[in-house]
Design a protein around this motif. Structure first.
Motif, mmCIF file in Angstrom:
data_model
loop_
_atom_site.group_PDB
_atom_site.id
_atom_site.type_symbol
_atom_site.label_atom_id
_atom_site.label_comp_id
_atom_site.label_asym_id
_atom_site.label_seq_id
_atom_site.Cartn_x
_atom_site.Cartn_y
_atom_site.Cartn_z
ATOM 1 N N LYS A 167 0.827 -1.209 0.000
ATOM 2 C CA LYS A 167 0.000 0.000 0.000
ATOM 3 C C LYS A 167 0.866 1.266 0.000
ATOM 4 C CE LYS A 167 -3.168 -3.069 0.474
ATOM 5 N NZ LYS A 167 -3.906 -3.538 -0.719
ATOM 6 N N HIS A 168 0.313 2.323 -0.573
ATOM 7 C CA HIS A 168 0.923 3.653 -0.479
ATOM 8 C C HIS A 168 0.616 4.215 0.906
ATOM 9 C CE1 HIS A 168 1.432 3.531 -4.852
ATOM 10 N NE2 HIS A 168 0.169 3.122 -4.930
ATOM 11 N N VAL A 169 1.525 5.051 1.431
ATOM 12 C CA VAL A 169 1.380 5.505 2.818
ATOM 13 C C VAL A 169 1.541 7.020 2.934
ATOM 14 C CG1 VAL A 169 2.296 5.367 5.172
ATOM 15 C CG2 VAL A 169 2.257 3.318 3.730
ATOM 16 N N LEU A 170 0.542 7.647 3.552
ATOM 17 C CA LEU A 170 0.650 9.034 4.024
ATOM 18 C C LEU A 170 0.615 8.960 5.542
ATOM 19 C CD1 LEU A 170 0.631 12.102 3.956
ATOM 20 C CD2 LEU A 170 -1.814 12.040 3.444
ATOM 21 N N CYS A 171 1.745 9.246 6.175
ATOM 22 C CA CYS A 171 1.880 9.124 7.629
ATOM 23 C C CYS A 171 1.917 10.503 8.262
ATOM 24 C CB CYS A 171 3.157 8.355 7.966
ATOM 25 S SG CYS A 171 3.484 8.168 9.732
ATOM 26 N N GLU A 172 1.104 10.714 9.274
ATOM 27 C CA GLU A 172 1.117 11.995 9.970
ATOM 28 C C GLU A 172 2.507 12.290 10.559
ATOM 29 O OE1 GLU A 172 -0.046 14.866 11.034
ATOM 30 O OE2 GLU A 172 -1.600 14.738 9.519
ATOM 31 N N ALA B 196 10.271 1.486 2.619
ATOM 32 C CA ALA B 196 9.757 2.400 1.600
ATOM 33 C C ALA B 196 10.623 2.365 0.349
ATOM 34 C CB ALA B 196 9.684 3.815 2.159
ATOM 35 N N GLU B 197 11.927 2.360 0.535
ATOM 36 C CA GLU B 197 12.842 2.376 -0.608
ATOM 37 C C GLU B 197 12.767 1.077 -1.400
ATOM 38 O OE1 GLU B 197 16.187 5.519 1.066
ATOM 39 O OE2 GLU B 197 16.513 3.361 1.346
ATOM 40 N N MET B 198 12.432 -0.027 -0.748
ATOM 41 C CA MET B 198 12.297 -1.313 -1.442
ATOM 42 C C MET B 198 10.935 -1.485 -2.097
ATOM 43 S SD MET B 198 14.169 -4.065 1.107
ATOM 44 C CE MET B 198 13.111 -3.691 2.513
ATOM 45 N N SER B 199 9.942 -0.762 -1.589
ATOM 46 C CA SER B 199 8.559 -1.040 -1.964
ATOM 47 C C SER B 199 8.140 -0.470 -3.315
ATOM 48 C CB SER B 199 7.605 -0.482 -0.897
ATOM 49 O OG SER B 199 7.573 0.939 -0.953
ATOM 50 N N GLY B 200 8.706 0.678 -3.683
ATOM 51 C CA GLY B 200 8.245 1.372 -4.887
ATOM 52 C C GLY B 200 6.909 2.064 -4.705
ATOM 53 N N ARG B 201 6.420 2.128 -3.481
ATOM 54 C CA ARG B 201 5.153 2.799 -3.184
ATOM 55 C C ARG B 201 5.392 4.288 -2.924
ATOM 56 N NH1 ARG B 201 1.661 -0.107 -5.405
ATOM 57 N NH2 ARG B 201 3.573 -0.427 -6.580
ATOM 58 N N VAL B 202 4.336 5.086 -3.031
ATOM 59 C CA VAL B 202 4.410 6.499 -2.649
ATOM 60 C C VAL B 202 4.362 6.577 -1.129
ATOM 61 C CG1 VAL B 202 3.244 8.731 -2.731
ATOM 62 C CG2 VAL B 202 3.335 7.282 -4.777
ATOM 63 N N CYS B 203 5.357 7.215 -0.554
ATOM 64 C CA CYS B 203 5.461 7.322 0.908
ATOM 65 C C CYS B 203 5.677 8.790 1.267
ATOM 66 C CB CYS B 203 6.617 6.482 1.432
ATOM 67 S SG CYS B 203 6.401 4.708 1.155
ATOM 68 N N MET B 204 4.814 9.323 2.088
ATOM 69 C CA MET B 204 4.770 10.763 2.333
ATOM 70 C C MET B 204 4.516 11.034 3.810
ATOM 71 S SD MET B 204 2.324 13.395 0.248
ATOM 72 C CE MET B 204 2.156 15.134 0.663
ATOM 73 N N ILE B 205 5.132 12.087 4.335
ATOM 74 C CA ILE B 205 4.907 12.542 5.705
ATOM 75 C C ILE B 205 3.996 13.768 5.662
ATOM 76 C CG2 ILE B 205 5.987 13.452 7.805
ATOM 77 C CD1 ILE B 205 6.643 10.554 7.300
ATOM 78 N N GLY B 206 3.053 13.829 6.598
ATOM 79 C CA GLY B 206 2.040 14.875 6.586
ATOM 80 C C GLY B 206 2.498 16.217 7.108
ATOM 81 N N LEU B 207 3.443 16.829 6.423
ATOM 82 C CA LEU B 207 3.903 18.182 6.765
ATOM 83 C C LEU B 207 3.088 19.170 5.932
ATOM 84 C CD1 LEU B 207 7.674 17.241 6.877
ATOM 85 C CD2 LEU B 207 6.335 18.029 8.837
#
Length: 365
Positions: free
Chosen positions: A91-96, A113-124
């Motif tokens: 799954k793609h992840v948006l983490c607070e 995250a670097e292995m997954s190829g998914r979009v990974c984002m921090i909620g700034l």
């Protein structure tokens, strides 16, 4: 269409509501599942926001089976475990924000995250504020001359009194207090504003304190101790010598950013996201009259006609739109997990400085 799951709806302020509002304004996203450790709270959010077809899940695993992406809105101490589980499920992840309670544990999520190829984002999410975008433009194009220093304050008045002992006041669940809660935003914005012209942060120093030492427990059973900071006051220096000053407070604060340079100053007041107070200066002399209120150019709003011009609506629409666009179109995100761990390392250094009473050098690069 990106199927989204909301993880954790909260017991007090419920940041999940802001995420939901953002997703509802992005046509390419649909919330299909909500999970909270208390199922009734998840069901209540589905009803409150009219999330037609969304399921209040019995478990996190059930939610992951129903979605393509997750918004993780839980206490800081659970961010990494939930993130890794989502990434393992593809799954793609948006983490607070903040990423976690310290940088060491965040590295595990970054590796996945670097292995997954998914979009990974921090909620700034504060990057979406038009006033900040305009400040960045003024700094980058030299309108304020050589930048000398930046001063920021951020926090809130909601828990200025002796209110409940929330999870964010407990080090085991939150890590640092205001230092991380509000400091993560300020460190991200300060660094964003000045890095391109003055380099990265190379040194930090911090003092912090607990001002309200006990509060009533959320679910009764008497009072409990607050064991992380209510207020943190810290400073930083960039590679080119620009100084940054910050105040993070959860017991009373205004939201301001002030930038001072050889060509003048620009002041952002969080009460108005769409203008700056700008006062010009002769680079070789003094100031040239009183400050003027200057409206932010409309092309910097980055919202559509369906988004109210209110702070949280703008911030979270900007964040959610970037997340969904990255999933659907492959566009880059500004606040990926690399950015998240960078901010977390700065917070770790601030805590170290507060503990030791000394400045801490930064040598990330």
């Amino acid at each position: 269409m990106v199927r989204v799951g909301i993880v954790g709806v909260g017991n007090t302020i419920g940041i999940a509501g802001n995420h939901i509002d953002g997703y509802l304004r992005v046509p390419e996203a649909k919330i299909t599942a909500v999970y909270d450790i208390i199922r009734e709270r998840a069901a209540g959010y589905i009803e409150k926001f009219g999330l037609e077809g969304a399921k209040a899940c019995e478990s996190y695993e059930e939610l992951l089976d129903l979605v393509d992406a997750v918004s993780i809105c839980t206490p800081n101490a659970s961010h990494i475990e939930l993130t890794v589980q989502a990434l393992k499920a593809g799954k793609h992840v948006l983490c607070e924000k903040p990423f976690g309670v310290d940088a060491l544990e965040c590295q595990k999520a970054l590796n996945y995250a670097e292995m997954s190829g998914r979009v990974c984002m921090i909620g700034l999410c504060y990057r979406g504020i038009p006033g900040y975008m305009y400040l960045k433009k003024l700094i980058d194009d030299g309108s304020l001359g050589k930048i000398f220093y930046i001063r920021q304050s951020l926090g809130g008045n909601r828990i200025a009194n002796h209110s409940k002992l929330e999870w964010r006041m407990q080090k085991e669940l939150s890590g640092p207090g205001a230092m991380a809660d509000f400091g993560s935003h300020m460190l991200d914005i300060g660094d964003m504003l000045i890095r391109d012209t003055a380099g990265p942060i190379t040194e930090v120093q911090c003092m912090s304190g607990i001002m309200v030492e006990e509060r009533d427990r959320v679910h009764g059973n008497g009072r409990g101790s607050v064991d992380n900071d209510d207020v943190a006051m810290f400073s930083a220096r960039t590679r080119e010598g620009v100084l940054l000053s910050y105040t993070a407070s959860r017991i009373g604060s205004r939201h301001t950013v002030e930038v001072y340079g050889s060509g003048g100053n620009a002041v952002f007041d969080g009460a108005d996201h769409f203008s700056l107070q700008i006062q010009k200066k002769d680079p070789e002399g003094g100031y040239l009259g009183a400050p003027e209120c200057v409206k932010v150019p409309e092309e910097m709003y980055l919202i559509n006609e369906n988004v109210p011009k209110t702070p949280f609506a703008i911030n979270f629409y900007f964040e959610i739109k970037q997340f969904i666009d990255a999933i659907e179109k492959g566009t880059p995100v500004d606040t990926d997990f690399q950015r998240g761990i960078y901010i977390q390392k700065l917070i770790d250094a601030l805590q170290e400085s507060s503990d030791c009473g000394c400045s801490v050098p930064i040598d990330f690069e």
